[in-house]
Design a protein around this motif. Structure first.
Motif, PDB file in Angstrom:
ATOM      1  N   LEU A 153     -41.039  -7.148 -51.637  1.00 43.30           N
ATOM      2  CA  LEU A 153     -41.187  -7.751 -53.120  1.00 43.30           C
ATOM      3  C   LEU A 153     -40.850  -9.336 -53.098  1.00 43.30           C
ATOM      4  O   LEU A 153     -39.759  -9.472 -52.778  1.00 43.30           O
ATOM      5  CB  LEU A 153     -40.742  -6.989 -54.090  1.00 43.30           C
ATOM      6  N   GLY A 154     -41.393 -10.168 -53.831  1.00 44.40           N
ATOM      7  CA  GLY A 154     -41.119 -11.467 -54.097  1.00 44.40           C
ATOM      8  C   GLY A 154     -40.265 -11.539 -55.313  1.00 44.40           C
ATOM      9  O   GLY A 154     -40.894 -10.903 -56.456  1.00 44.40           O
ATOM     10  N   ALA A 155     -39.165 -12.078 -55.206  1.00 45.16           N
ATOM     11  CA  ALA A 155     -38.119 -12.048 -56.318  1.00 45.16           C
ATOM     12  C   ALA A 155     -38.718 -13.251 -57.332  1.00 45.16           C
ATOM     13  O   ALA A 155     -38.671 -12.955 -58.517  1.00 45.16           O
ATOM     14  CB  ALA A 155     -36.774 -12.493 -55.939  1.00 45.16           C
ATOM     15  N   HIS A 188     -50.840  -7.298 -38.816  1.00 42.68           N
ATOM     16  CA  HIS A 188     -50.836  -6.857 -37.479  1.00 42.68           C
ATOM     17  C   HIS A 188     -49.796  -5.671 -37.119  1.00 42.68           C
ATOM     18  O   HIS A 188     -50.178  -4.970 -36.221  1.00 42.68           O
ATOM     19  CB  HIS A 188     -50.700  -8.112 -36.904  1.00 42.68           C
ATOM     20  N   TYR A 189     -48.903  -5.509 -38.146  1.00 38.84           N
ATOM     21  CA  TYR A 189     -47.940  -4.468 -37.861  1.00 38.84           C
ATOM     22  C   TYR A 189     -48.123  -3.289 -38.349  1.00 38.84           C
ATOM     23  O   TYR A 189     -47.374  -2.479 -38.403  1.00 38.84           O
ATOM     24  CB  TYR A 189     -46.716  -5.040 -38.251  1.00 38.84           C
ATOM     25  N   SER A 190     -49.174  -3.276 -39.400  1.00 35.88           N
ATOM     26  CA  SER A 190     -49.169  -2.059 -40.428  1.00 35.88           C
ATOM     27  C   SER A 190     -50.252  -1.116 -40.212  1.00 35.88           C
ATOM     28  O   SER A 190     -51.396  -1.484 -39.771  1.00 35.88           O
ATOM     29  CB  SER A 190     -49.377  -2.641 -41.796  1.00 35.88           C
ATOM     30  N   GLU A 231     -51.566  -9.160 -55.966  1.00 33.76           N
ATOM     31  CA  GLU A 231     -50.335  -8.559 -55.296  1.00 33.76           C
ATOM     32  C   GLU A 231     -49.278  -8.975 -56.160  1.00 33.76           C
ATOM     33  O   GLU A 231     -48.953 -10.111 -56.036  1.00 33.76           O
ATOM     34  CB  GLU A 231     -50.393  -8.945 -53.809  1.00 33.76           C
ATOM     35  N   LEU A 232     -48.457  -7.757 -56.282  1.00 33.62           N
ATOM     36  CA  LEU A 232     -47.213  -8.146 -56.629  1.00 33.62           C
ATOM     37  C   LEU A 232     -46.061  -7.653 -55.737  1.00 33.62           C
ATOM     38  O   LEU A 232     -45.049  -8.603 -55.331  1.00 33.62           O
ATOM     39  CB  LEU A 232     -46.877  -7.201 -58.166  1.00 33.62           C
ATOM     40  N   GLU A 233     -46.319  -6.513 -55.001  1.00 32.22           N
ATOM     41  CA  GLU A 233     -45.344  -6.062 -54.113  1.00 32.22           C
ATOM     42  C   GLU A 233     -46.299  -5.138 -53.037  1.00 32.22           C
ATOM     43  O   GLU A 233     -47.168  -4.865 -53.541  1.00 32.22           O
ATOM     44  CB  GLU A 233     -44.348  -5.012 -54.772  1.00 32.22           C
ATOM     45  N   GLY A 234     -45.666  -5.361 -51.650  1.00 36.05           N
ATOM     46  CA  GLY A 234     -46.576  -4.554 -50.818  1.00 36.05           C
ATOM     47  C   GLY A 234     -45.544  -3.507 -50.184  1.00 36.05           C
ATOM     48  O   GLY A 234     -44.332  -3.827 -50.098  1.00 36.05           O
ATOM     49  N   ASN A 250     -45.804 -21.904 -44.738  1.00 37.77           N
ATOM     50  CA  ASN A 250     -46.834 -23.278 -44.933  1.00 37.77           C
ATOM     51  C   ASN A 250     -48.040 -22.866 -45.603  1.00 37.77           C
ATOM     52  O   ASN A 250     -49.124 -22.935 -45.191  1.00 37.77           O
ATOM     53  CB  ASN A 250     -46.668 -23.977 -43.489  1.00 37.77           C
ATOM     54  N   GLU A 251     -48.014 -22.311 -46.794  1.00 39.78           N
ATOM     55  CA  GLU A 251     -49.325 -21.844 -47.340  1.00 39.78           C
ATOM     56  C   GLU A 251     -50.369 -22.850 -47.578  1.00 39.78           C
ATOM     57  O   GLU A 251     -49.974 -24.074 -48.091  1.00 39.78           O
ATOM     58  CB  GLU A 251     -49.051 -21.171 -48.803  1.00 39.78           C
ATOM     59  N   ILE A 252     -51.741 -22.704 -47.191  1.00 40.27           N
ATOM     60  CA  ILE A 252     -52.479 -23.700 -47.347  1.00 40.27           C
ATOM     61  C   ILE A 252     -53.053 -23.863 -48.584  1.00 40.27           C
ATOM     62  O   ILE A 252     -53.312 -25.030 -49.074  1.00 40.27           O
ATOM     63  CB  ILE A 252     -54.015 -23.198 -46.414  1.00 40.27           C
ATOM     64  N   PHE A 268     -46.550 -18.119 -58.160  1.00 39.28           N
ATOM     65  CA  PHE A 268     -47.044 -17.097 -57.337  1.00 39.28           C
ATOM     66  C   PHE A 268     -46.985 -17.006 -56.249  1.00 39.28           C
ATOM     67  O   PHE A 268     -46.562 -16.160 -55.410  1.00 39.28           O
ATOM     68  CB  PHE A 268     -48.257 -16.720 -58.145  1.00 39.28           C
ATOM     69  N   ARG A 269     -47.748 -17.990 -55.755  1.00 41.70           N
ATOM     70  CA  ARG A 269     -47.782 -18.476 -54.155  1.00 41.70           C
ATOM     71  C   ARG A 269     -47.073 -19.913 -53.900  1.00 41.70           C
ATOM     72  O   ARG A 269     -47.705 -20.916 -54.116  1.00 41.70           O
ATOM     73  CB  ARG A 269     -49.082 -18.382 -53.724  1.00 41.70           C
ATOM     74  N   THR A 270     -45.770 -19.836 -53.287  1.00 43.49           N
ATOM     75  CA  THR A 270     -45.121 -21.139 -53.164  1.00 43.49           C
ATOM     76  C   THR A 270     -44.884 -21.194 -51.777  1.00 43.49           C
ATOM     77  O   THR A 270     -44.959 -20.280 -50.799  1.00 43.49           O
ATOM     78  CB  THR A 270     -43.841 -21.267 -53.860  1.00 43.49           C
ATOM     79  N   ASN A 308     -46.490   0.697 -43.974  1.00 49.44           N
ATOM     80  CA  ASN A 308     -45.876   1.914 -43.145  1.00 49.44           C
ATOM     81  C   ASN A 308     -46.155   0.991 -41.649  1.00 49.44           C
ATOM     82  O   ASN A 308     -47.206   0.784 -41.147  1.00 49.44           O
ATOM     83  CB  ASN A 308     -46.721   2.906 -42.974  1.00 49.44           C
ATOM     84  N   ARG A 309     -45.139   0.563 -41.374  1.00 52.55           N
ATOM     85  CA  ARG A 309     -44.801  -0.421 -40.021  1.00 52.55           C
ATOM     86  C   ARG A 309     -44.834   0.448 -38.565  1.00 52.55           C
ATOM     87  O   ARG A 309     -44.564  -0.225 -37.640  1.00 52.55           O
ATOM     88  CB  ARG A 309     -43.816  -1.497 -40.029  1.00 52.55           C
ATOM     89  N   GLY A 310     -44.662   1.745 -38.657  1.00 51.16           N
ATOM     90  CA  GLY A 310     -44.796   2.696 -37.644  1.00 51.16           C
ATOM     91  C   GLY A 310     -43.410   2.344 -36.760  1.00 51.16           C
ATOM     92  O   GLY A 310     -42.328   1.905 -37.372  1.00 51.16           O
TER      93      GLY A 310
HETATM   94  N1  GAP Z   1     -42.303  -8.216 -44.616  1.00 42.95           N
HETATM   95  C1  GAP Z   1     -43.668  -7.984 -45.253  1.00 42.95           C
HETATM   96  C2  GAP Z   1     -44.008  -8.885 -46.050  1.00 42.95           C
HETATM   97  O1  GAP Z   1     -43.352 -10.144 -45.956  1.00 42.95           O
HETATM   98  P1  GAP Z   1     -45.877  -9.837 -47.611  1.00 42.95           P
HETATM   99  O2  GAP Z   1     -47.003  -9.071 -48.219  1.00 42.95           O
HETATM  100  O3  GAP Z   1     -46.398 -10.920 -47.004  1.00 42.95           O
HETATM  101  O4  GAP Z   1     -45.153  -8.858 -46.660  1.00 42.95           O
HETATM  102  C3  GAP Z   1     -44.091  -9.353 -49.618  1.00 42.95           C
HETATM  103  O5  GAP Z   1     -44.846 -10.358 -48.724  1.00 42.95           O
HETATM  104  C4  GAP Z   1     -43.911 -10.160 -50.980  1.00 42.95           C
HETATM  105  O6  GAP Z   1     -43.383 -11.290 -50.921  1.00 42.95           O
HETATM  106  C5  GAP Z   1     -45.326 -10.252 -51.673  1.00 42.95           C
HETATM  107  O7  GAP Z   1     -45.991  -8.863 -52.199  1.00 42.95           O
HETATM  108  C6  GAP Z   1     -45.036 -11.192 -52.748  1.00 42.95           C
HETATM  109  O8  GAP Z   1     -44.432 -10.667 -53.938  1.00 42.95           O
HETATM  110  C7  GAP Z   1     -44.083 -12.087 -51.980  1.00 42.95           C
HETATM  111  N2  GAP Z   1     -44.651 -13.233 -51.461  1.00 42.95           N
HETATM  112  C8  GAP Z   1     -45.586 -13.373 -50.079  1.00 42.95           C
HETATM  113  N3  GAP Z   1     -45.873 -14.687 -50.062  1.00 42.95           N
HETATM  114  C9  GAP Z   1     -45.199 -15.622 -50.932  1.00 42.95           C
HETATM  115  C10 GAP Z   1     -45.255 -16.752 -51.328  1.00 42.95           C
HETATM  116  N4  GAP Z   1     -45.877 -17.739 -50.644  1.00 42.95           N
HETATM  117  N5  GAP Z   1     -44.618 -17.301 -52.805  1.00 42.95           N
HETATM  118  C11 GAP Z   1     -44.180 -16.366 -53.366  1.00 42.95           C
HETATM  119  N6  GAP Z   1     -44.149 -14.926 -53.241  1.00 42.95           N
HETATM  120  C12 GAP Z   1     -44.502 -14.389 -51.948  1.00 42.95           C
END
Ligand code: GAP
Length: 442
Positions: free
Chosen positions: A312-314, A251-253, A269-272, A186-188, A195-197, A275-277
């Motif tokens: 990575l977000g598809a 919090h996990y990394s 950010e494209l991909e994260g 539920n992005e603000i 990009f952010r949905t 290291n979640r340990g």
């Molecule tokens: N499990 C770790 C995790 O979810 P994150 O950085 O919050 O990490 C990973 O999300 C990837 O998911 C991001 O790098 C981005 O590509 C995609 N992503 C995260 N939130 C998104 C959003 N609201 N809309 C589109 N893509 C999103």
């Protein structure tokens, strides 16, 4: 004349052009448009669904199909509160939220640098924590016991299934579990197209390793993921690796890098890769009472693996590929729009174009189409002039057009046109599959 990210820094109007192209050509539509739209929610049209599927397939192929140390799963989206209590999301998956006292818009405090992007005011309420998970109830009775959540990441499905996968596959660390699927937050401030949905698709892999090897595998996955983008044609100058500062870490990394892409608004950010340990396995073991560890029979050693996670977000990746491949150039004095997409990502891979609609060409053209369809996503288009049809295919990134003309009936040959060079070559129909295979480097 070029204006796309393909040829340098992204032009200022690139975003608008790509959003318009996506709508006009059936890649991405605003959702529920006939009811005025549903803010920041999108539907993937006939071409968009092909391209999104291609992005996911390319990821699955490199992360699962081509490896013997990674397996896939497809876990449920709806999950009980216990999962998110243990994972720390109930407590920590929050954004700081502020209200502008002047225009009453709501913002993420960490994204606005103290100035309201809507009205310019600097007068805000104190930040409050806002949990990003979508909460619902499972079953007909709404009580605390029926609370369920739409997953905000696919990752937890890999941790809760760790023991199931271990016993059913007999894998041993280092090994990974991969998943592609929808996540919900539920992005603000959802923004910048897809990009952010609030609803999006993720492609995540949890790689379980002996604790002492975590640093080595972290570096390996950063390198491997960068190589994946480059292999799919992402220009190197549009990608960079950025290490998270300690105060940015989730919090996990214990260690995270972002692969960043040069979006029209700047690096983001494209991909994260984190290291979640042993954070997640330990947390779920404590909360569930199950043993989530690896037992090495040959040495009698028992340990909780550490986890390296490329996430990575598809949908975000598809947007980056669209932005990176968009270009405008001139062909024979005429301007054209072209997507320089890798053939594996293109929504249509081969367009079969009979020169004329006359019936004589129909039989042979459909024969050619039938020969190509088992191997490529094809389009069959008989409308408008051949020049306009080439432009329409260029605009959606179709790498090859195959034209059937009246000579084809006699010489059993067709014309293959290349999207990027616009060069045309006459090829015998019998050799067409081999010709296309050699063009894609097979
Ligand atoms: N499990 C770790 C995790 O979810 P994150 O950085 O919050 O990490 C990973 O999300 C990837 O998911 C991001 O790098 C981005 O590509 C995609 N992503 C995260 N939130 C998104 C959003 N609201 N809309 C589109 N893509 C999103």
């Amino acid at each position: 004349m070029t204006s796309g990210a393909a040829s340098g820094a992204p032009a200022r109007d690139l975003m608008e052009k790509v959003v318009n192209l996506a709508k006009r050509r059936g890649l991405i539509f605003p959702s529920a448009e006939i009811y005025g739209g549903f803010r920041s929610t999108y539907d993937y049209g006939p071409l968009g669904v092909n391209m999104l599927r291609n992005v996911k397939d390319a990821w699955w192929r490199s992360m699962v199909v081509m490896r013997d140390d990674v397996v896939g799963i497809d876990a449920a989206i709806l999950s009980p509160a216990a999962v998110w209590a243990a994972s720390g999301h109930l407590e920590n998956f929050t954004d700081p939220l502020v209200d502008c006292r002047n225009c009453h818009e709501r913002w993420r405090a960490d994204k606005i640098e103290g100035v309201c992007p809507n009205c310019g005011s600097t007068d805000f309420t104190e930040p409050r924590s806002f949990n990003l998970m979508f909460k619902t109830h499972a079953g007909p009775v709404e009580s605390e016991g029926t609370v369920a959540y739409l997953r905000p990441e696919t990752a937890q499905g890999m941790f809760t299934n760790f023991a199931n996968v271990l016993t059913t596959t007999r894998k041993k660390p280092p090994f990974g579990i991969a998943q592609v699927g929808k996540s919900f937050r539920n992005e603000i401030t959802p923004q910048n197209f897809v990009f952010r949905t609030r609803e999006f698709e993720q492609m995540e892999m949890e790689y379980f390793v002996p604790p002492a090897e975590a640093a080595k595998w972290f570096d390996y996955w950063v390198e491997t993921r960068v190589a994946w983008f480059l292999d799919l044609g992402m220009p190197e100058h549009l990608l960079r690796v950025r290490r998270h500062e300690p105060d940015e870490l989730s919090h996990y990394s214990s260690q995270t890098v972002d692969l960043e892409f040069l979006f029209p608004w700047g690096w983001d950010e494209l991909e994260g890769i984190a290291n979640r340990g042993d954070f997640d396995l330990q947390a779920h073991a404590r909360a569930s009472g199950e043993r989530l560890e690896y037992f090495e029979q040959s040495t009698g050693e028992r340990y909780v693996p550490h986890v390296i996670e490329p996430a990575l977000g598809a949908t975000r990746a598809m947007m980056a590929f669209l932005l990176a491949s968009y270009d405008e150039d001139e062909v024979a004095g005429e301007s054209r729009t072209v997507l320089h997409l890798d053939w594996r990502l293109a929504p249509i891979q081969v367009a079969v174009l009979p020169l004329s609609r006359k019936e004589e060409l129909d039989g042979l053209s459909r024969q050619v189409l039938g020969m190509l369809q088992p191997h490529y996503m094809c389009d069959f288009d008989t409308t408008q002039s051949i020049g306009r049809r080439y432009r329409r295919q260029d605009e959606v990134g179709t790498p090859w057009c195959v034209t059937i003309d009246f000579d084809s009936l006699v010489d059993r040959a067709v014309t293959v046109r290349d999207r990027d060079t616009t060069e045309q070559v006459r090829v015998p129909i019998d050799g067409l599959l081999a010709e296309l295979a050699s063009r894609r480097g097979a």
